[in-house]
Write a protein that holds these residues in place. Structure first.
Motif, PDB file in Angstrom:
ATOM      1  N   LEU A 198      43.604  38.797  35.577  1.00 21.78           N
ATOM      2  CA  LEU A 198      44.969  38.302  35.403  1.00 21.78           C
ATOM      3  C   LEU A 198      45.675  39.099  34.302  1.00 21.78           C
ATOM      4  O   LEU A 198      46.854  39.454  34.429  1.00 21.78           O
ATOM      5  N   GLU A 199      44.915  39.408  33.265  1.00 22.93           N
ATOM      6  CA  GLU A 199      45.447  40.213  32.161  1.00 22.93           C
ATOM      7  C   GLU A 199      45.866  41.601  32.673  1.00 22.93           C
ATOM      8  O   GLU A 199      46.882  42.150  32.260  1.00 22.93           O
ATOM      9  N   LYS A 200      45.094  42.129  33.631  1.00 24.40           N
ATOM     10  CA  LYS A 200      45.423  43.436  34.221  1.00 24.40           C
ATOM     11  C   LYS A 200      46.603  43.337  35.190  1.00 24.40           C
ATOM     12  O   LYS A 200      47.167  44.345  35.589  1.00 24.40           O
ATOM     13  N   GLY A 201      46.890  42.079  35.660  1.00 23.16           N
ATOM     14  CA  GLY A 201      48.018  41.910  36.571  1.00 23.16           C
ATOM     15  C   GLY A 201      47.631  41.600  38.004  1.00 23.16           C
ATOM     16  O   GLY A 201      48.428  41.820  38.922  1.00 23.16           O
ATOM     17  N   VAL A 202      46.399  41.086  38.221  1.00 22.74           N
ATOM     18  CA  VAL A 202      46.020  40.726  39.585  1.00 22.74           C
ATOM     19  C   VAL A 202      45.359  39.345  39.581  1.00 22.74           C
ATOM     20  O   VAL A 202      44.533  39.037  38.720  1.00 22.74           O
ATOM     21  N   LEU A 203      45.788  38.523  40.549  1.00 19.86           N
ATOM     22  CA  LEU A 203      45.254  37.169  40.689  1.00 19.86           C
ATOM     23  C   LEU A 203      44.172  37.174  41.772  1.00 19.86           C
ATOM     24  O   LEU A 203      44.422  37.618  42.895  1.00 19.86           O
ATOM     25  N   VAL A 204      42.960  36.720  41.417  1.00 21.98           N
ATOM     26  CA  VAL A 204      41.872  36.604  42.400  1.00 21.98           C
ATOM     27  C   VAL A 204      41.346  35.170  42.341  1.00 21.98           C
ATOM     28  O   VAL A 204      41.671  34.432  41.413  1.00 21.98           O
ATOM     29  N   THR A 205      40.554  34.762  43.334  1.00 24.95           N
ATOM     30  CA  THR A 205      40.080  33.378  43.341  1.00 24.95           C
ATOM     31  C   THR A 205      38.584  33.319  43.063  1.00 24.95           C
ATOM     32  O   THR A 205      37.796  34.043  43.686  1.00 24.95           O
ATOM     33  N   ALA A 222      50.011  39.784  49.140  1.00 36.33           N
ATOM     34  CA  ALA A 222      50.615  40.900  48.406  1.00 36.33           C
ATOM     35  C   ALA A 222      51.413  41.800  49.346  1.00 36.33           C
ATOM     36  O   ALA A 222      51.144  41.881  50.543  1.00 36.33           O
ATOM     37  N   ASP A 228      51.095  46.818  47.237  1.00 35.24           N
ATOM     38  CA  ASP A 228      50.333  46.229  46.138  1.00 35.24           C
ATOM     39  C   ASP A 228      48.866  45.983  46.474  1.00 35.24           C
ATOM     40  O   ASP A 228      48.057  45.778  45.575  1.00 35.24           O
ATOM     41  N   LEU A 229      48.531  45.966  47.762  1.00 39.96           N
ATOM     42  CA  LEU A 229      47.163  45.610  48.131  1.00 39.96           C
ATOM     43  C   LEU A 229      46.148  46.552  47.480  1.00 39.96           C
ATOM     44  O   LEU A 229      45.180  46.119  46.856  1.00 39.96           O
ATOM     45  N   GLU A 240      46.617  48.653  44.975  1.00 39.80           N
ATOM     46  CA  GLU A 240      46.726  48.582  43.524  1.00 39.80           C
ATOM     47  C   GLU A 240      46.015  47.335  42.985  1.00 39.80           C
ATOM     48  O   GLU A 240      45.366  47.377  41.934  1.00 39.80           O
ATOM     49  N   GLY A 241      46.123  46.241  43.722  1.00 40.87           N
ATOM     50  CA  GLY A 241      45.455  45.003  43.311  1.00 40.87           C
ATOM     51  C   GLY A 241      43.947  45.185  43.241  1.00 40.87           C
ATOM     52  O   GLY A 241      43.295  44.759  42.277  1.00 40.87           O
ATOM     53  N   LEU A 301      43.020  47.315  40.227  1.00 44.05           N
ATOM     54  CA  LEU A 301      43.067  46.571  38.958  1.00 44.05           C
ATOM     55  C   LEU A 301      41.861  45.643  38.826  1.00 44.05           C
ATOM     56  O   LEU A 301      41.277  45.507  37.746  1.00 44.05           O
TER      57      LEU A 301
END
Lengths: 521, 521
Positions: free
Chosen positions: A468-475, A499, A503-504, A506-507, A510
């Protein structure tokens, strides 16, 4: 077995009685099934599966009395349904473009006036109360769609419009289970299901899976060896057969047949939660980073022959195999049309759907009118059945392309010494497993399984926060564990649904960066 | 007490942080309350009122994790929310005309594109998932509306958007009651409430009423003399204080205060089901058949001064008197905007609303997106608060006129020797009592109360059927009886909400004809 064909629908409609035009008229999918349906045997009786609570689901007496049938004009001093003169909206219009061969765009304006000659549905009806089953116009289309695609092999199946699959799941647990009951699910499953069960005091027992999903032998073993002295034997299986959430796997036909056989043996009701049914796709082949070129919104080509091929290529649902009427199939508009509609449909034997309808009369009443109007116009007036199937095929191709982008990126960026992943052939999820033993502080940990789980949970949270700090939300994978334990495994779920296409990749990059930093690689 | 004024809303908004623009962002009515709210004392703790089931209402962990706050751009590989590129609708438009002084018509087109400069809400947001509380845009307006009209006298009240009052009622019973509990209601009440309670194994005890509604002394007596050895003492009162369904009566302010005092004394939660709150009207005066001339859609005149007078003339709600935070107020869009929206709002202490929200996350998720978009545009973008109040005043005048038409017709047509009726000063219902002793076959009946009830029930059904045969639908009074008995009385409920203005008089005439034939007059 002879079954409904696309080209028979028009003549079936022509021979049927006209659609009712009164306010919130009684309607049932029975009115819209083809003549083939009645030639099949009846579902088994499933009354013994009903919960204590649902035995009292009888619906609304006033609503039943307030919808007199027949064509004669009746002045209503009955129920408090405000006249449409007092709805402040006078018209509702929508338009769109869709990559289907039948019609490539659509536009519609519905007025809040008295129905004109030839009109059957307008805003004065759409903004009033609707029958719990749905509006007759939309229900007709959905019933035909269900029969075309799933062709249930028994006669008294019924479909109704639900306020989305999450709501339907909440209700089906209420209909079937008492506090203290145990339901069976895949080992990893949708957290909403776990929470819905827990909320009602229902326990969940996960069943082992392999790459093809739930294992029938494991299911049989759980049931055959059940200690009824401890708690009553499970009589409900919840499964996501296609694009399983979170693992992305799809049960092949043989696997489905074997699971159904176990259900017959142990008298299980199968809740088939299948929002990703049409997102079936060919296996992934590493495309050397080319996936960025092919596909993208509006670029996919679809023609009528390929639509029929697509439909026949889709693995049959549990509903298609359901000779006993023991399947409760949940469909959702959220993943294939739009989540905000809060609409879906449920198909099961009329005995079971009767409970859903009685409950709906006393709770949400019906799907939102504007949602129903939008769905009806899109599906029935604009696209038709062939157009809807084309849209679904288009979507599956788009998701295939998105999946490939993500898997290519995984190949490119992931530290393969710690990450393993499972290329899905359906749905919108990618399931990832990590070797936590490679985490420096856990490498030589010699602790009890519970203590190890606690340390993995910390690591899981650390990775999620770093991402999240890098800018990507994962579950986090632990949310999906059916027994609320990690069982010594560290998982994450990625979705390629949300996304933007750019962005895919890039996500994933990250996320991989976050992993490397956490594992100090 | 200082309270929010209409002219302060604009500056409150200007000083507040901007509305969130992400998908399904976390939102709460706390963000939209005026600074006055925080100066008031907290609600009492009501945890002891929660049911066994609702103690486990914790909501969705994944949904909480998937809505990170903050302004930074995050790539979502998190939850399976399909990108709006895949919603087939590209625009939604609506328009209407309304007899309000602020703006006399409205029109709007929402596009499914990236938000443009200055835009805060469009179709890409409206068709996606929404937070369980509702969309920030609509929730802001509704929160302001609740504060303007009801001004709750404690600080931590919360409002959220429900999927209609029927759904909210289903949930509030689940939140507060266990199987075997007893709730209190008016002696005659809405059948949906009775059915909703019965469905969950909750018993209903009716409390005596007079022309001003529920009797506080009777309420106190029921509670003070409750035999707790038989069943646990009721802790929930369900009441329809305005335009009571079915009797049409309205509790005056003194009556409300007295009922609230009894609730304080016995620690009752009050469910205030108040869909007809704004349909308050002056007392009826027999207009000698002139009612056909005054009023009718679009003809009512409304100006800003009269709107303020109307607002201050409305009897304060229980929420307005609720110093302890023991009121759960249910509002509905069905009777004042359109039933098909399946939308309403609930206001109560944050502790109680927390349970509603947790449940909504696992069931309906949120109100339909198209419904929310339509409501937001109408109320916030087009009408504003003053315009909405004007609309409500217009509606109350329309219903007043409709009531007068029906009452004039009653005076004209009803056989007064057997029919008595109660001119309502609110709502949309007229309650009628008949002297069954004048029915030839019942005149000299000397039987037990149960046998008499059985004969009255036959007569009731005979009258209803005869009316339908004549072409008018009326509602049988027995459906509203809180104890499922007739108690030796024969009632019917007529609504003046649904029929066209021309049909109202004719409907009463046909019903009177049916009565005369049944009673052989």
């Amino acid at each position: 077995m002879t079954r409904l064909q696309l080209n028979e629908i028009e003549s079936n409609r022509a021979e049927a009685p006209p659609l009712p035009l009164t306010v919130a008229p009684y309607t049932s999918s029975d009115d819209y099934k083809s003549p083939y349906a009645s030639t099949r045997p009846l579902a088994k009786c499933h009354a013994h599966h009903f919960s204590t609570e649902s035995r009292h689901f009888t619906g609304s007496a006033m609503k039943k009395e307030s919808s007199p049938t027949g064509q004669r004009r009746i002045i209503s001093l009955g129920t408090g349904r405000p006249t449409s003169d007092y709805y402040p909206w006078e018209s509702l219009a929508f338009r769109g473009v869709s990559p289907v061969p039948v019609k490539s765009d659509f536009a519609c304006t519905l007025e809040r006036t008295v129905l004109k000659q030839g009109e059957t549905y307008n805003l004065s009806i759409g903004l009033n109360y609707s029958h719990a089953s749905g509006s007759a116009h939309l229900l007709r289309f959905i019933t035909e769609h269900v029969e075309l695609v799933h062709n249930p092999p028994y006669s008294n199946w019924t479909t109704f419009l639900s306020s989305g699959s999450t709501a339907a799941m909440e209700v089906v647990f209420r209909v079937l289970c008492n506090r203290g009951d145990t339901i069976l699910t895949e080992q990893y499953t949708y957290p909403g299901t776990l929470e819905s069960a827990t909320m009602k005091g229902i326990k969940v027992q996960g069943v082992e899976m392999d790459a093809d999903g739930l294992l029938p032998d494991a299911l049989d073993k759980v049931l055959s060896s059940w200690d009824t002295a401890q708690s009553s034997k499970p009589h409900v299986l919840y499964t996501v057969p296609t694009g399983q959430n979170p693992t992305g796997c799809i049960q092949p036909l043989g696997r489905r047949r074997a699971i159904y056989e176990v259900a017959e043996k142990h008298d299980l009701i199968i809740i088939e939660d299948d929002p990703y049914y049409f997102l079936q796709m060919p296996p992934y082949h590493h495309s050397n980073g080319n996936s960025g070129i092919s596909g993208s919104n509006g670029q996919t080509t679809v023609d009528e022959t390929s639509v029929e091929a697509f439909h026949s290529r889709c693995i049959p649902s549990f509903l298609s195999l359901d000779t006993s009427g023991r399947v409760v199939r949940l469909d959702s508009a959220a993943k294939i049309l739009a989540p905000g509609l809060r609409a879906g449909w449920v198909t099961a034997s009329s005995q079971i759907i009767g409970k859903f309808l009685a409950y709906q009369e006393i709770s949400t009443s019906s799907v939102s009118g504007p949602s129903q109007v939008m769905l009806w116009h899109l599906l029935d007036e604009s696209w038709g059945h062939s157009g809807f199937l084309s849209w679904l095929m288009y979507l599956s191709q788009e998701y295939q392309w998105r999946r490939n982008v993500v898997l290519d990126a995984c190949n490119l960026y992931f530290p393969k010494e710690i990450v393993q992943w499972f290329p899905p052939a359906s749905g919108m999820f990618l399931w990832i497993e990590m070797d936590w033993r490679r985490y420096p502080q856990l490498a030589h940990l010699n602790r009890s399984p519970d203590e190890i789980d606690a340390r993995i949970l910390e690591l899981e949270l650390q990775i999620a926060n770093k991402s999240l700090e890098k800018g990507v939300l994962v579950t986090r994978g632990s949310l999906f564990s059916s027994n609320n334990k990690l069982n010594g495994q560290l998982h994450f779920r990625l979705t390629f649904a949300a996304a933007s296409r750019e962005d895919l990749k890039e996500g994933v990059r990250l996320f991989a960066e976050a992993l490397r930093e956490c594992f100090q690689l």
